[in-house]
Design a protein around this motif. Structure first.
Motif, mmCIF file in Angstrom:
data_model
loop_
_atom_site.group_PDB
_atom_site.id
_atom_site.type_symbol
_atom_site.label_atom_id
_atom_site.label_comp_id
_atom_site.label_asym_id
_atom_site.label_seq_id
_atom_site.Cartn_x
_atom_site.Cartn_y
_atom_site.Cartn_z
ATOM 1 N N MET A 1 16.219 10.318 13.630
ATOM 2 C CA MET A 1 17.369 9.563 13.123
ATOM 3 C C MET A 1 18.387 10.496 12.497
ATOM 4 O O MET A 1 18.021 11.355 11.690
ATOM 5 C CB MET A 1 16.891 8.554 12.074
ATOM 6 N N ARG A 89 27.141 2.506 6.138
ATOM 7 C CA ARG A 89 26.347 1.451 5.516
ATOM 8 C C ARG A 89 24.844 1.673 5.770
ATOM 9 O O ARG A 89 24.031 1.528 4.869
ATOM 10 C CB ARG A 89 26.795 0.094 6.072
ATOM 11 N N ASN A 90 24.528 2.050 6.988
ATOM 12 C CA ASN A 90 23.118 2.273 7.322
ATOM 13 C C ASN A 90 22.547 3.488 6.615
ATOM 14 O O ASN A 90 21.403 3.491 6.178
ATOM 15 C CB ASN A 90 22.948 2.437 8.836
ATOM 16 N N ALA A 93 21.762 2.588 3.227
ATOM 17 C CA ALA A 93 20.523 1.803 3.188
ATOM 18 C C ALA A 93 19.321 2.735 3.201
ATOM 19 O O ALA A 93 18.347 2.546 2.461
ATOM 20 C CB ALA A 93 20.472 0.851 4.374
ATOM 21 N N LEU A 94 19.397 3.768 4.033
ATOM 22 C CA LEU A 94 18.284 4.723 4.112
ATOM 23 C C LEU A 94 18.141 5.499 2.814
ATOM 24 O O LEU A 94 17.024 5.800 2.384
ATOM 25 C CB LEU A 94 18.502 5.684 5.288
ATOM 26 N N ARG A 97 16.426 3.304 0.503
ATOM 27 C CA ARG A 97 15.040 3.139 0.929
ATOM 28 C C ARG A 97 14.176 4.311 0.475
ATOM 29 O O ARG A 97 13.044 4.131 0.045
ATOM 30 C CB ARG A 97 15.008 3.024 2.459
ATOM 31 N N TYR A 125 9.580 -1.393 5.364
ATOM 32 C CA TYR A 125 10.794 -0.803 5.935
ATOM 33 C C TYR A 125 10.650 0.696 6.142
ATOM 34 O O TYR A 125 11.415 1.311 6.855
ATOM 35 C CB TYR A 125 12.008 -1.116 5.054
ATOM 36 N N MET B 1 6.819 -1.565 13.857
ATOM 37 C CA MET B 1 7.859 -2.280 13.110
ATOM 38 C C MET B 1 8.084 -3.669 13.704
ATOM 39 O O MET B 1 8.163 -4.645 12.975
ATOM 40 C CB MET B 1 9.159 -1.465 13.160
ATOM 41 N N ILE B 315 16.637 -2.932 -1.201
ATOM 42 C CA ILE B 315 15.519 -1.984 -1.149
ATOM 43 C C ILE B 315 15.564 -1.150 0.120
ATOM 44 O O ILE B 315 14.628 -0.406 0.407
ATOM 45 C CB ILE B 315 14.138 -2.667 -1.280
ATOM 46 N N GLY B 316 16.647 -1.252 0.866
ATOM 47 C CA GLY B 316 16.862 -0.285 1.941
ATOM 48 C C GLY B 316 16.684 -0.800 3.353
ATOM 49 O O GLY B 316 16.472 -0.019 4.268
ATOM 50 N N ALA B 317 16.763 -2.139 3.536
ATOM 51 C CA ALA B 317 16.723 -2.655 4.908
ATOM 52 C C ALA B 317 18.078 -2.398 5.559
ATOM 53 O O ALA B 317 19.111 -2.579 4.926
ATOM 54 C CB ALA B 317 16.428 -4.144 4.899
ATOM 55 N N MET B 318 18.043 -1.947 6.805
ATOM 56 C CA MET B 318 19.294 -1.728 7.513
ATOM 57 C C MET B 318 19.741 -3.039 8.156
ATOM 58 O O MET B 318 18.941 -3.948 8.353
ATOM 59 C CB MET B 318 19.129 -0.648 8.575
ATOM 60 N N GLU B 321 17.776 -4.303 10.975
ATOM 61 C CA GLU B 321 16.430 -4.758 10.623
ATOM 62 C C GLU B 321 16.453 -6.198 10.123
ATOM 63 O O GLU B 321 15.564 -6.989 10.442
ATOM 64 C CB GLU B 321 15.814 -3.823 9.567
#
Lengths: 244, 401
Positions: A1, A89-90, A93-94, A97, A125, B1, B315-318, B321
């Motif tokens: 990724m 944005r992604n 998110a990572l 996470r 996740y 997943m 909490i980090g879900a894209m 997802e």
């Protein structure tokens, strides 16, 4: 990724969070509200910072930006060596996470879902296997003193216990920083103290950096450092028991 | 997943059993109805084909007018017995010919009465229609020639008039004719047109003509072509012969019709197939409605779980997802509906097949296609709500009450 590769450069220096002239403006035209007006703030690894201030002072906005849920209008936010302003944005998110844990005032647990499953959620996740998820979630629940309560649903737990489940959920991934938004806001004094003890332990023994919003001075004294916001600016920034 | 997402979706469905069930009810009914319709329709078609082949593929029917069936106008020139005789005499590939004339008449025995089909023909009739006289005997030559008052009855008529009583030698009344029962036909069940083939009284053709209809007409000539001979050829020969006998000019259309079994089969299966297609189309609409039901509930679910989505994003879900989670949930829901529908359809098909007395034919492809379709319905109608969930602003979502 690609996002992961990018985040490998996050590093682990002593400086974990750095705000430089962070401004946040909501709305457009005449109806604009300046929530943050050029905030400079830096937080080192292992610190326990309480952010205080009256409502409308910008502390919640600051928290949202810290948690990469919101983006600054101007200024830079460095999380370790990464400029958060340049992330998609992604990618944000990572970053959440892998490096951040969240605790909310209202716990925000999934209802009708056992404590264990709630704590396992962030690991899901991360793509962790069932065994690993279970083991780590049990460990996290033990850390917050909820061993034996893993199969209870939020409805069967007291407010203090629910908040502890939420803390376990936040720390289960082993984050670099724990962001707590008024974690004791819904609790009585005795429960609040229990929660603060848990957070203090995590900071001291686990070495997790904690940034906590609170408006209760009683709770702020648990932190090593207090930052006061007023009108979108840092009003005072002091170590507990002395000036910084 | 993905597997985790499926488990998550199942957990979510289990958490709301009642609502989940109501959500998928549309899909259950849709899939159930489609499969049942197609299965029963397939069974009916097969039954028609079986019955036609049991009549023998070498059967030809010669009827006055252009086509066999309802709407046959009375203005048509009827056949005479001589026409049937001519066919067997002139055309070498013919095995048997039976002139047939029928009329619906009330049969009376003692204080019992029953309206049935009285058919006048000769012994060739049994040969051509593949029937046998179970007990008793066929007509004798003299009975046929003289138009004697004798009859052979089907099993349904026996049951209605005699009950369990012995029938041979008893006399039943057909209008003014009192005739002696000399035989009982072997049972044959329902015909392809849904008629009870055992609800029949056979009398010699002349008996029917003289004592009942009062004319010399023959309504239908049934022809059995010899094994191995071409039915097409026989069909042409009969048409030619009939044109000659009816003195038709080359420019005239046939005023009779020679049908072979292929044609009859096509006519009958065509009807059942059309009906099946129509009913299935109606059932398919309910699948669509079921899909809208799923979209509706998924939208409600997204609104209801806004905070949960906020937590997941925090909490980090894209985005994808969260999208996947809701999409998988919709697909799992609708597939579950499809599965329940399939089970329901199989149960009701077996039951209906029994009630309607058609064979149960398991139709694998339609079950598979219905299942795929139900999953696709979930995918299509679940996409919009899932996208809505994925696009939520985490801050707003966490603040949602």
């Amino acid at each position: 990724m690609i996002a992961d590769a990018h985040l490998n450069d996050v590093g682990s220096g002593s400086r974990i969070i750095e705000f430089k002239g962070v401004t946040k403006v909501y709305g457009k035209g005449y109806a604009t509200v300046e929530a943050l007006r050029g905030v400079d703030l830096s937080i080192d690894e292992g610190e326990f910072v309480a952010i205080m201030g009256p409502s409308g002072s910008g502390k919640s906005t600051c928290m949202n930006i810290l948690g990469c849920l919101d983006m600054p209008t101007a200024g830079t936010y460095m999380f370790r060596d990464v400029d958060v302003g340049g992330l998609t944005r992604n990618q944000r998110a990572l970053l959440r996470r892998h490096y951040q844990g969240f605790i909310f005032q209202g716990y925000n647990l999934l209802s009708r879902t056992s404590a264990l499953e709630n704590v396992e959620l962030p690991l899901l996740y991360r793509g962790a296997g069932a065994h690993e998820r279970r083991d780590r979630a049990m460990e996290a629940l033990e850390t917050v003193g909820l061993k034996g309560w893993e199969s209870h649903t939020p409805g069967e737990l007291s407010g203090g216990q629910q908040q502890r489940v939420a803390i376990a959920r936040a720390i289960v991934t082993g984050p670099a920083v724990l962001l707590a938004d008024e974690p004791t806001g819904n609790l009585d004094t005795a429960r609040s103290r229990e929660i603060m003890d848990v957070l203090t332990d995590l900071n001291r023994e686990g070495g997790i950096t904690i940034v906590m919003i609170t408006h209760e001075p009683d709770m702020a004294v648990y932190a090593k450092r207090q930052v006061h916001f007023r009108d979108g600016l840092v009003e005072s920034d002091a170590l507990n028991g002395g000036a910084r | 997943m993905l597997w985790n997402t499926v488990l998550l979706a199942l957990r979510e469905i289990r958490r709301n059993v009642m609502r989940s069930f109501l959500t998928i009810l549309g899909i259950v009914i849709g899939v159930g109805a489609v499969i049942t319709m197609v299965t029963i329709g397939g069974g009916a078609t097969l039954q028609v084909q079986q019955q036609i082949s049991s009549m023998g593929s070498n059967l030809l029917m010669v009827s006055p007018g252009k086509r066999l069936g309802p709407g046959q106008s009375s203005g048509n020139v009827a056949f005479k017995e001589a026409d049937a005789e001519a066919i067997i005499r002139e055309i070498s590939s013919i095995a048997a010919v039976a002139p047939v004339s029928s009329q619906s008449i009330q049969a009376i025995f003692g204080n019992q009465n029953w309206t049935t089909q009285v058919t006048g023909s000769d012994n060739q009739y049994f040969h051509v229609t593949n029937r046998t006289v179970g007990t008793g005997r066929q007509f004798s030559e003299s009975e046929l020639r003289a138009g004697a008052a004798v009859c052979i009855i089907g099993d349904t008529v026996r049951k209605k008039l005699f009950g369990g009583q012995d029938v041979l030698g008893e006399k039943i009344r057909l209008q003014k004719l009192s005739c002696e029962v000399i035989g009982l036909l072997e049972g044959k069940g329902q015909s392809s047109m849904g008629m009870d083939q055992d609800d029949v009284v056979v009398v010699p053709l002349r008996t029917l003509q003289r004592r009942i209809t009062g004319n010399q007409d023959v309504g239908l000539i049934q022809v059995s072509v010899q094994q191995g001979a071409s039915t097409d050829k026989a069909q042409q020969d009969i048409a030619k012969l009939m044109r000659e006998r009816r003195h038709l000019a080359p420019s005239d259309d046939d005023n009779f019709h020679v049908m072979d079994m292929k044609e009859i089969s096509k006519m009958l299966t065509g009807t059942t197939e059309l009906l099946t297609a129509l009913l299935s189309a109606v059932a398919a609409v309910s699948l669509l409605v079921g899909g809208i039901g799923i979209m509706n509930i998924m939208l409600v679910s997204v609104t209801e779980r806004t905070r949960e989505i906020g937590v997941r994003l925090a909490i980090g879900a894209m985005e994808r997802e969260v999208l996947m989670q809701f999409l998988v949930e919709a697909v799992v829901l609708s597939s579950l509906g499809g599965l329940i529908g399939i089970v329901l359809a199989l149960v009701s098909s077996v039951w209906l097949a029994g009630v309607l007395r058609v064979p149960f034919v398991f139709n694998g492809p339609i079950v598979f296609v219905s299942f795929l379709f139900s999953a696709a319905v979930g995918m299509i109608f679940g996409y919009f709500p899932a996208l809505k969930a994925a696009r939520l602003d985490p801050i707003e979502a966490l603040r949602h009450e």
